[in-house]
Design a protein around this motif. Sequence first.
Motif, PDB file in Angstrom:
ATOM      1  N   ASP A 100       0.810  -1.296   0.016  1.00 13.63           N
ATOM      2  CA  ASP A 100       0.045  -0.075   0.126  1.00 13.63           C
ATOM      3  C   ASP A 100       0.786   1.212   0.081  1.00 13.63           C
ATOM      4  O   ASP A 100       1.975   1.073  -0.002  1.00 13.63           O
ATOM      5  N   THR A 101       0.231   2.592   0.018  1.00  9.42           N
ATOM      6  CA  THR A 101       1.129   3.584   0.018  1.00  9.42           C
ATOM      7  C   THR A 101       1.869   3.707   1.193  1.00  9.42           C
ATOM      8  O   THR A 101       3.080   4.217   0.628  1.00  9.42           O
ATOM      9  N   ASN A 102       1.505   3.701   2.608  1.00 14.05           N
ATOM     10  CA  ASN A 102       2.455   3.951   3.500  1.00 14.05           C
ATOM     11  C   ASN A 102       3.901   2.715   3.128  1.00 14.05           C
ATOM     12  O   ASN A 102       4.828   3.250   3.572  1.00 14.05           O
ATOM     13  N   SER A 103       3.377   1.624   2.675  1.00 14.80           N
ATOM     14  CA  SER A 103       4.716   0.459   2.683  1.00 14.80           C
ATOM     15  C   SER A 103       5.475   1.249   1.461  1.00 14.80           C
ATOM     16  O   SER A 103       6.825   1.269   1.407  1.00 14.80           O
ATOM     17  N   ALA A 104       5.002   1.655   0.266  1.00 11.33           N
ATOM     18  CA  ALA A 104       5.745   2.285  -0.645  1.00 11.33           C
ATOM     19  C   ALA A 104       6.768   3.457  -0.190  1.00 11.33           C
ATOM     20  O   ALA A 104       7.743   3.180  -0.508  1.00 11.33           O
ATOM     21  N   LEU A 105       6.058   4.317   0.628  1.00  9.64           N
ATOM     22  CA  LEU A 105       6.534   5.290   0.875  1.00  9.64           C
ATOM     23  C   LEU A 105       7.742   5.126   2.000  1.00  9.64           C
ATOM     24  O   LEU A 105       8.852   5.518   1.684  1.00  9.64           O
ATOM     25  N   THR A 106       7.692   4.195   2.766  1.00 10.21           N
ATOM     26  CA  THR A 106       8.595   3.553   3.676  1.00 10.21           C
ATOM     27  C   THR A 106       9.844   2.875   2.891  1.00 10.21           C
ATOM     28  O   THR A 106      10.717   3.341   3.149  1.00 10.21           O
ATOM     29  N   MET A 107       9.343   2.271   1.755  1.00  8.68           N
ATOM     30  CA  MET A 107      10.601   1.583   1.254  1.00  8.68           C
ATOM     31  C   MET A 107      11.233   2.873   0.187  1.00  8.68           C
ATOM     32  O   MET A 107      12.539   2.437   0.386  1.00  8.68           O
ATOM     33  N   VAL A 108      10.701   3.493  -0.296  1.00 13.65           N
ATOM     34  CA  VAL A 108      11.540   4.503  -0.893  1.00 13.65           C
ATOM     35  C   VAL A 108      12.300   5.351   0.031  1.00 13.65           C
ATOM     36  O   VAL A 108      13.314   5.646  -0.482  1.00 13.65           O
ATOM     37  N   LEU A 109      11.721   5.854   1.186  1.00 16.42           N
ATOM     38  CA  LEU A 109      12.496   6.599   2.031  1.00 16.42           C
ATOM     39  C   LEU A 109      13.804   5.829   2.406  1.00 16.42           C
ATOM     40  O   LEU A 109      14.710   6.107   2.779  1.00 16.42           O
ATOM     41  N   ALA A 110      13.611   4.434   2.782  1.00 13.90           N
ATOM     42  CA  ALA A 110      14.613   3.637   2.992  1.00 13.90           C
ATOM     43  C   ALA A 110      15.824   3.624   2.009  1.00 13.90           C
ATOM     44  O   ALA A 110      16.901   3.714   2.233  1.00 13.90           O
ATOM     45  N   ILE A 111      15.470   3.600   0.818  1.00 14.88           N
ATOM     46  CA  ILE A 111      16.091   3.336  -0.054  1.00 14.88           C
ATOM     47  C   ILE A 111      16.679   4.679  -0.342  1.00 14.88           C
ATOM     48  O   ILE A 111      18.199   4.779  -0.651  1.00 14.88           O
TER      49      ILE A 111
END
Length: 270
Positions: free
Chosen positions: A203-214
């Motif tokens: 979902d959106t939260n998971s995607a944003l978390t992954m992008v921020l981690a990268i």
Amino acid sequence: SQGVFAIVDVEVTPGTARHVVTDVDDGLSVASGTESEISISTLDVHGNQAPAAIVQFIFDDPSGEVNPSPKGDGHWMVSGGMVGEWNLRITAGDATSDVTVTVVPGVPERLVAEIPDEVPEQGTTLILRVYAIDLNGNRIEVEPSETTVDCTVGKTSHIGADSWEIEVSESGKSHDCKVLWSGLIAQRFFDVDAVLFGGGLGDTNSALTMVLAIVFLFLAIMVVLIRRMRAEDSKGDIWSEEFDEEDSEPEIDADLQIEEKTLPPVAEPE
């Protein structure tokens, strides 16, 4: 001495009801939305039995009813409403009797498919609940092996009881899930919100978390590389200075030696 005799017919009718007798004293089971006939009689103090013509009923079933039967006095029709065990109190004269009425679900009238009110996001899962209801709104469980669930957003799988899990792989407007069971059809329409990378990261939260981690990982790597490059440059400057100092010393010595060799000899005094 002949007398006059008369024959008089005397009709004895049952007296005041002291007891109520039914043919369902052990309990009655009836399907919701259907009727079941019962017979009710009264007994007076001498045990005389008569069909109960004037009877009062108190039925705990909020949707249940008791009506006279076309057969006449003493016969009554009990209609089931809400599923459950209900008490039916019968009062005739001074007598009262209680009968337990068990109401079971009736014939399925409508198939229901329930989904959460929240708009799902692409890349998540959706829980769909399926059941049927009868004429009075009683819930009827469906047989999963006889139920077909088809959704336009992704694959479906039965996870237990009345629940199916739906993979929300597609976004867009007016997606639907169609359910078939026992000749009944239910269909639900809903929208799906799009998320980053098409839901490949959840979902959106998971995607944003992954992008921020990268991004943070990339910045950390860049900082380490920059510090390492600066450290190497500093070492290179120190070594070059040392090399310059070592190279300059022999040149000075050579010049001194040349100057010493080129000095003219000192004349001796006479």
